[in-house]
Enzyme design. Sequence first.
Site, PDB file in Angstrom:
ATOM      1  N   ARG A  95       1.120  -1.859   0.253  1.00 31.37           N
ATOM      2  CA  ARG A  95      -0.093   0.069   0.161  1.00 31.37           C
ATOM      3  C   ARG A  95       0.409   0.945   0.318  1.00 31.37           C
ATOM      4  NH1 ARG A  95      -4.378   1.348   4.560  1.00 31.37           N
ATOM      5  NH2 ARG A  95      -2.750   1.712   5.658  1.00 31.37           N
TER       6      ARG A  95
ATOM      7  N   THR B 273      -0.925   7.581  -0.612  1.00 36.28           N
ATOM      8  CA  THR B 273      -2.066   7.675  -1.413  1.00 36.28           C
ATOM      9  C   THR B 273      -3.183   6.338  -0.837  1.00 36.28           C
ATOM     10  OG1 THR B 273      -1.521   6.027  -3.005  1.00 36.28           O
ATOM     11  CG2 THR B 273      -0.985   8.135  -3.365  1.00 36.28           C
TER      12      THR B 273
ATOM     13  N   ASP C 132       0.745  -2.514  12.065  1.00 35.29           N
ATOM     14  CA  ASP C 132       1.069  -3.040  11.242  1.00 35.29           C
ATOM     15  C   ASP C 132       1.408  -4.652  11.495  1.00 35.29           C
ATOM     16  OD1 ASP C 132       3.026  -3.964   8.733  1.00 35.29           O
ATOM     17  OD2 ASP C 132       2.826  -2.026   8.191  1.00 35.29           O
TER      18      ASP C 132
ATOM     19  N   ASP D  22       4.929  -5.614   9.881  1.00 35.49           N
ATOM     20  CA  ASP D  22       6.058  -5.549  10.608  1.00 35.49           C
ATOM     21  C   ASP D  22       5.737  -6.852  11.959  1.00 35.49           C
ATOM     22  OD1 ASP D  22       7.364  -3.752   9.128  1.00 35.49           O
ATOM     23  OD2 ASP D  22       5.608  -2.394   9.787  1.00 35.49           O
TER      24      ASP D  22
HETATM   25  C1  PRP Z   1      -0.850  -4.124   4.981  1.00 41.16           C
HETATM   26  C2  PRP Z   1      -1.768  -5.821   4.741  1.00 41.16           C
HETATM   27  C3  PRP Z   1      -3.214  -5.485   3.482  1.00 41.16           C
HETATM   28  C4  PRP Z   1      -3.072  -4.420   3.146  1.00 41.16           C
HETATM   29  C5  PRP Z   1      -4.671  -3.687   3.613  1.00 41.16           C
HETATM   30  O1  PRP Z   1      -0.086  -5.067   3.631  1.00 41.16           O
HETATM   31  O2  PRP Z   1      -1.031  -6.658   4.996  1.00 41.16           O
HETATM   32  O3  PRP Z   1      -2.131  -5.718   2.349  1.00 41.16           O
HETATM   33  O4  PRP Z   1      -1.959  -3.190   3.689  1.00 41.16           O
HETATM   34  O5  PRP Z   1      -5.355  -2.714   3.866  1.00 41.16           O
HETATM   35  P1  PRP Z   1      -5.958  -2.205   2.111  1.00 41.16           P
HETATM   36  O6  PRP Z   1      -6.894  -2.832   2.720  1.00 41.16           O
HETATM   37  O7  PRP Z   1      -5.808  -0.537   2.900  1.00 41.16           O
HETATM   38  O8  PRP Z   1      -5.036  -2.020   0.809  1.00 41.16           O
HETATM   39  P2  PRP Z   1       0.868  -3.532   3.137  1.00 41.16           P
HETATM   40  O9  PRP Z   1       1.133  -2.467   2.481  1.00 41.16           O
HETATM   41  O10 PRP Z   1       1.493  -2.854   4.893  1.00 41.16           O
HETATM   42  O11 PRP Z   1       2.710  -4.312   3.453  1.00 41.16           O
HETATM   43  P3  PRP Z   1       3.195  -5.837   3.676  1.00 41.16           P
HETATM   44  O12 PRP Z   1       2.020  -6.524   3.912  1.00 41.16           O
HETATM   45  O13 PRP Z   1       4.442  -5.661   2.416  1.00 41.16           O
HETATM   46  O14 PRP Z   1       3.779  -5.329   4.965  1.00 41.16           O
HETATM   47  N1  URA Z   2      -2.599  -2.880   7.267  1.00 43.76           N
HETATM   48  C1  URA Z   2      -1.923  -3.158   8.307  1.00 43.76           C
HETATM   49  O1  URA Z   2      -1.335  -4.130   8.557  1.00 43.76           O
HETATM   50  N2  URA Z   2      -2.756  -2.472   9.690  1.00 43.76           N
HETATM   51  C2  URA Z   2      -3.093  -1.948   9.521  1.00 43.76           C
HETATM   52  O2  URA Z   2      -5.003  -1.327  10.676  1.00 43.76           O
HETATM   53  C3  URA Z   2      -3.844  -1.296   8.535  1.00 43.76           C
HETATM   54  C4  URA Z   2      -3.408  -1.812   6.821  1.00 43.76           C
END
Ligand code: PRP
Ligand code: URA
Length: 215
Positions: free
Chosen positions: A110, A114, A206, A209
Amino acid sequence: MQQYKDHKQIHIMDHPLISHKLAILRDQRTGTQEFRNVVSELATLMTYEATRNMTTEEVEVQTPIGMAKCRMLSGKKVAIVPILRAGLGMVDGMLTLLPSAKVGHIGLYRNPETLQPVEYYCKLPQDVAERDVLVVDPMLATGGSATAAIQFLKDYGCTKITMLNLLAAPEGLDVVAKDHPDVEVFIAALDDHLNENGYIVPGLGDAGDRIFGTK
Ligand code: PRP
Ligand code: URA
């Protein structure tokens, strides 16, 4: 299981074991190793619930005593598709129950400004269109990543898609319900809302993380 609003295809789980384990995940004191283990356990429990409508067929089995009429899984095979990277944390727990499933990967992150999903990787089983697909990601926040991943799978010809998330915000669930009313969604809990950074409140922080220990 409860239904979300008037969407019969969106299920909110209410099993005590799931609630208990989610509380452990939410706790900010939970360290990486425990967090990872509990995500995996939750994925197993959710898979058990989400597969309750899989088709079965009657088979005859010879027991040491006599013939038994039994039921075994029939129909299409399964593909598990985690959304990278946090979705990876759920795969092993799902394979515990579905050991012969194939695993595809969709890489999306994400954009923090944006909040739009950005694709960076995709590798799916060749016959994914013939499989029942379980898309997995711990978090459904704005719904951008989920809708993009589902659309991706539809573009590959997939017709039977189920989504599994640990936590969802109403904002994101509404988006998925509107864009993909044919997709069944199972969530372990429905949270309150999104904050100004697009994080689920109260959420668990997160997910990526916390699973991989990157913060
Ligand atoms: C997080 C999560 C989803 C997304 C959700 O991933 O694991 O994929 O955000 O958010 P949304 O519904 O607003 O799209 P992130 O983008 O943090 O990536 P990561 O899994 O690589 O940490
Ligand atoms: N992605 C995450 O990992 N946590 C949230 O709360 C939203 C998006």
